[in-house]
Design an enzyme around this catalytic site. Structure first.
Site, PDB file in Angstrom:
ATOM      1  CE  LYS A 176      -4.361   1.000   2.373  1.00 50.12           C
ATOM      2  NZ  LYS A 176      -5.049   0.838   3.654  1.00 50.12           N
TER       3      LYS A 176
HETATM    4  O1  G3P Z   1      -9.553   1.924   4.469  1.00 50.28           O
HETATM    5  C1  G3P Z   1      -9.079   3.127   4.975  1.00 50.28           C
HETATM    6  C2  G3P Z   1      -9.638   3.307   6.323  1.00 50.28           C
HETATM    7  O2  G3P Z   1      -8.932   2.566   7.260  1.00 50.28           O
HETATM    8  C3  G3P Z   1      -9.758   4.717   6.750  1.00 50.28           C
HETATM    9  O3  G3P Z   1     -10.951   4.791   7.405  1.00 50.28           O
HETATM   10  O4  G3P Z   1     -12.583   5.709   8.933  1.00 50.28           O
HETATM   11  O5  G3P Z   1     -10.140   6.254   9.218  1.00 50.28           O
HETATM   12  O6  G3P Z   1     -11.439   7.225   7.344  1.00 50.28           O
HETATM   13  P1  G3P Z   1     -11.296   6.062   8.267  1.00 50.28           P
END
Ligand code: G3P
Length: 217
Positions: free
Chosen positions: A83
């Site tokens: 990633k």
């Molecule tokens: O897949 C990316 C994710 O982990 C980010 O999620 O909720 O931190 O925006 P969030």
């Protein structure tokens, strides 16, 4: 639609994997921090558990270092997807690692142009962050739909991985917009089963089972 689980918690992945709900896993530095585990150790455990792609994120910001980190990460297991962030250096790393035959997930995508660049750099997955766009009063689903149209217009085979999924509605909407994959925390995936009419209907059936003394075994 493929389901990836967005977590580094082994027990949660195992529970969903036993039900056939896990086509892959995504992690990021915040999720590794939350797990309190060593990145290499926990990533290896996840790869041993799950057959599909497991995204592990680089820590460097410079292309050469990202490439070196990526080469170390892919030694963990065959199903590692490296990633990298959607920066110019990240795109350079994406090109080098994908030319070497490795899966690459380009993350932190917030525009259709960024997604176009990632596809041209050979990304296996592009990760548009839905929830974070919603956080700033933009519509994350518009981005998924735009990327779908652009990739289909030109036949790019980069898979759209809807990320930063926070709600069950995000899952439905991403599927309707044609995202190839969605990654969500285990709690969101488990919440997809919930419906008040299911609960109400089951309560009524249970009352009748009791009243009629219905038995099967
Ligand atoms: O897949 C990316 C994710 O982990 C980010 O999620 O909720 O931190 O925006 P969030």
């Amino acid at each position: 639609m493929k389901f990836f689980v967005d977590t580094a918690e082994i027990d949660a992945i195992a529970e969903l994997n036993d039900l056939g709900m896990v086509d892959g896993v995504t992690t990021n530095p915040s999720l590794i921090k939350k797990s309190g585990r060593d990145i290499i150790e926990v990533t290896k455990e996840i790869c041993d558990l799950v057959d599909g792609p497991v995204s592990a994120e680089v820590t460097a910001t410079d292309a050469d270092e990202m490439i070196a980190e990526g080469r170390k990460l892919v030694e963990i297991a065959e199903n590692i997807a490296v990633k990298v962030p959607l920066t110019w250096d990240g795109l350079k790393a994406c090109k080098a690692l994908s030319d070497d035959g490795h899966m690459v997930n380009v993350t932190l995508c917030f525009s259709a142009n960024q997604a176009l660049l990632a596809a041209k750099a050979g990304a296996t997955f592009i990760s548009p962050f839905i929830g974070r766009l919603d956080d700033i009063n933009l519509d994350g689903m518009d981005l998924i739909a735009d990327i779908r149209t652009i990739y289909d217009n030109y036949g790019f085979d980069t898979q759209i991985l809807a990320a930063s999924i926070r709600t069950v509605n995000h899952v439905t909407q991403s599927a309707l917009c044609g995202a190839d994959v969605m990654t969500a925390p285990p709690g969101v995936i488990k919440s997809m089963v919930n419906h008040p009419l299911t609960d109400k209907g089951l309560d009524a059936f249970l009352a009748d089972i009791k009243a009629a003394g219905i038995k099967i075994l």
